[in-house]
Design a protein around this motif. Structure first.
Motif, short mmCIF file in Angstrom:
data_model
loop_
_atom_site.label_atom_id
_atom_site.label_comp_id
_atom_site.label_asym_id
_atom_site.label_seq_id
_atom_site.Cartn_x
_atom_site.Cartn_y
_atom_site.Cartn_z
N PRO A 1 0.61 -1.24 0.03
CA PRO A 1 0.13 -0.01 0.01
C PRO A 1 0.98 1.13 0.04
CG PRO A 1 0.28 -0.91 2.17
CD PRO A 1 1.10 -1.65 1.47
N ASP A 2 0.25 2.67 -0.58
CA ASP A 2 1.10 3.72 -0.34
C ASP A 2 0.58 4.25 1.06
OD1 ASP A 2 1.96 3.79 -3.20
OD2 ASP A 2 -0.11 3.79 -3.65
N VAL A 3 -0.57 3.93 1.64
CA VAL A 3 -1.08 4.35 2.77
C VAL A 3 -1.69 3.33 3.83
CG1 VAL A 3 -2.41 6.09 3.99
CG2 VAL A 3 -1.61 6.73 1.88
N MET A 4 -1.18 3.21 4.94
CA MET A 4 -1.68 2.34 6.16
C MET A 4 -2.60 3.06 6.75
SD MET A 4 0.55 -1.14 6.44
CE MET A 4 2.11 -0.26 7.09
N ILE A 5 -3.87 2.95 7.20
CA ILE A 5 -4.40 3.70 8.18
C ILE A 5 -4.71 2.61 9.53
CG2 ILE A 5 -6.79 4.74 8.85
CD1 ILE A 5 -6.94 5.67 6.06
N CYS A 6 -4.36 2.90 10.51
CA CYS A 6 -4.11 2.06 11.60
C CYS A 6 -5.26 2.48 12.60
CB CYS A 6 -2.72 1.75 12.11
SG CYS A 6 -1.37 1.73 11.10
N MET A 7 -6.14 1.48 13.08
CA MET A 7 -7.42 1.85 13.73
C MET A 7 -6.87 1.40 15.26
SD MET A 7 -9.15 2.93 11.33
CE MET A 7 -10.50 3.15 12.67
N ASN A 8 -5.88 0.97 15.56
CA ASN A 8 -5.68 1.20 16.96
C ASN A 8 -4.13 1.23 17.15
OD1 ASN A 8 -4.02 -1.32 16.82
ND2 ASN A 8 -6.06 -2.71 17.00
N ALA A 9 -3.60 1.54 18.75
CA ALA A 9 -2.41 1.98 18.97
C ALA A 9 -1.41 0.71 18.60
CB ALA A 9 -2.29 2.21 20.38
N THR A 10 -1.70 -0.41 18.67
CA THR A 10 -0.82 -1.69 18.50
C THR A 10 -0.69 -1.59 16.97
OG1 THR A 10 -1.86 -2.99 20.19
CG2 THR A 10 -0.64 -4.20 18.37
N TYR A 11 -1.77 -1.63 16.10
CA TYR A 11 -1.16 -1.45 14.75
C TYR A 11 -0.35 -0.38 14.28
CZ TYR A 11 -5.35 -4.54 14.18
OH TYR A 11 -6.25 -5.56 14.24
N THR A 12 -0.46 0.70 14.88
CA THR A 12 0.18 1.86 14.56
C THR A 12 1.58 1.80 14.75
OG1 THR A 12 -1.62 3.41 15.23
CG2 THR A 12 0.58 4.47 15.05
N GLN A 13 2.13 1.36 16.25
CA GLN A 13 3.34 0.83 16.66
C GLN A 13 3.93 -0.11 15.81
OE1 GLN A 13 4.99 2.64 19.25
NE2 GLN A 13 6.75 1.13 18.60
N CYS A 14 3.41 -1.29 15.32
CA CYS A 14 3.69 -2.20 14.54
C CYS A 14 4.05 -1.81 13.05
CB CYS A 14 2.93 -3.40 14.32
SG CYS A 14 2.55 -4.63 15.87
N ALA A 15 3.20 -0.92 12.30
CA ALA A 15 3.36 -0.54 11.32
C ALA A 15 4.66 0.50 11.31
CB ALA A 15 2.05 0.07 10.67
N TYR A 16 4.77 1.64 12.03
CA TYR A 16 5.87 2.28 12.36
C TYR A 16 7.16 1.53 12.34
CZ TYR A 16 9.29 4.51 15.35
OH TYR A 16 10.47 5.03 16.22
N GLN A 17 7.00 0.47 13.35
CA GLN A 17 8.33 -0.46 13.50
C GLN A 17 8.85 -1.29 12.18
OE1 GLN A 17 10.11 -0.13 16.44
NE2 GLN A 17 11.81 -1.02 15.05
#
Length: 346
Positions: A248-264
């Motif tokens: 994907p060009d963009v990932m929209i993360c719907m909770n804190a865990t997804y955000t942290q995992c995507a960032y890492q």
């Protein structure tokens, strides 16, 4: 022996005494450490010396999944403080049990324990709805928080307006027009089978279409991610990033865990700048990632207000027999332009 003592060598009784004294010192040290550990545990559960022996008017159970612990700790703190101000003990039910129990097992324990009210992270699982109905039928009011069990008999849902949330994410996508984005993945929880994710997707699409028309060229789709624990989420998100044909060009993360995992994962696999992240929650790591340009923006939820409203809803229902079916929680968008206002000083 007499000669030994006269020459300065310890006798057998002196040596034995040293062993006894040493043992006593070790026991004292272990005891003190145990007391300190126990006091810390009491403090962590909210049972400080001041309130351990207090008599509370009511006892509420606060029950959530074991994921997103930082987020839920803040929500619980808001609920606990609000309860304390009204002589109500809000317990993080099941947190310090020796065995791991799932959310519904802990809910069942709270019902059997006869608590006065329940604050619960809902879902669409039929077993969850059945347990909530059982609690309500036994006279225990239930407030769902963050995620709803809309088909149950719960008294109130405290959370975020799904349509407004989708609109906010849609506005952020519009600001990326110069990034030539084509594919957008909205990462959703596999357990969340209610209508909220569909409403969020609808709001994102309508916000984009209102500005760019129906032929906007963006492929926006929901991608289900295992949210059983942080490791399973991390693995699923890594697989998404490593799928070269569908990245994907963009990932929209719907909770804190997804955000942290995507960032890492984006950092670990050198995808910074290639994959944009729209996050959720405002932990220190997420805020610093925005400052560094790794995360584009994030939705910040007023966690203290969320916990506060849960207790307020239970109290209102107790006093009047009625409560609003939905209580909204304030949110704000954090971007590179305003992130410095939210970064906590070390």
């Amino acid at each position: 022996m007499k000669q030994d003592r006269e020459n300065g060598f310890p006798g057998k009784y002196t040596f034995s005494s040293l062993i006894i004294i040493g043992s006593v010192i070790i026991v004292l040290i272990i005891t003190i450490m145990g007391i300190v550990y126990f006091q810390n545990k009491l403090h962590a559960t909210g049972l400080s010396k001041d309130n351990l022996y207090s008599s509370y008017d009511k006892h509420y159970a606060f029950i959530t999944d074991n994921v997103d612990q930082d987020f839920w700790n803040e929500v619980y703190s808001g609920a606990f403080d609000k309860g304390k101000s009204q002589n109500i003990y809000v317990e993080r039910f099941g947190k310090y049990l020796f065995e791991d129990y799932n959310k519904n097992e802990i809910l069942r324990m709270a019902i059997n324990g006869g608590v006065d009210g329940i604050i619960f992270e809902g879902d669409a699982d039929p077993e969850t709805e059945e347990l909530i109905n059982s609690a309500v039928n036994k006279g225990i009011p239930v407030i769902t928080v963050l995620k709803d069990s809309s088909r149950s008999l719960r008294q109130c849902y405290v959370g975020i307006n799904s349509y407004n949330l989708g609109q906010e994410y849609g506005k952020q996508l519009l600001k990326m027009k110069d990034k030539d984005i084509k594919r957008v993945f909205v990462l959703v929880d596999e357990k969340n089978e209610d209508s909220s994710k569909n409403i969020i997707l609808l709001a994102i699409r309508e916000t984009i279409e209102k500005e760019l028309g129906k032929d906007h060229g963006l492929d926006i789709e929901a991608v289900v991610v295992d949210n059983e624990n942080a490791f399973s989420s991390e693995e699923a998100i890594r697989d998404i990033i490593m799928d070269s044909e569908n990245v994907p060009d963009v990932m929209i993360c719907m909770n804190a865990t997804y955000t942290q995992c995507a960032y890492q994962s984006v950092v670990d696999h050198n995808k910074v700048g290639e994959i944009n992240i729209l996050g959720y929650y405002d932990s220190d790591n997420i805020l610093n990632a925005i400052k560094k340009g790794i995360i584009y923006s994030t939705i910040s939820v007023d966690t203290k207000q969320m916990g506060n409203l849960c207790v307020t809803a239970l109290e209102e229902f107790e006093l009047t027999g009625h409560v609003s079916e939905y209580l909204p929680v304030d949110t704000k968008m954090i971007t590179p332009d305003n992130v410095k206002e939210y970064i906590r000083e070390e």
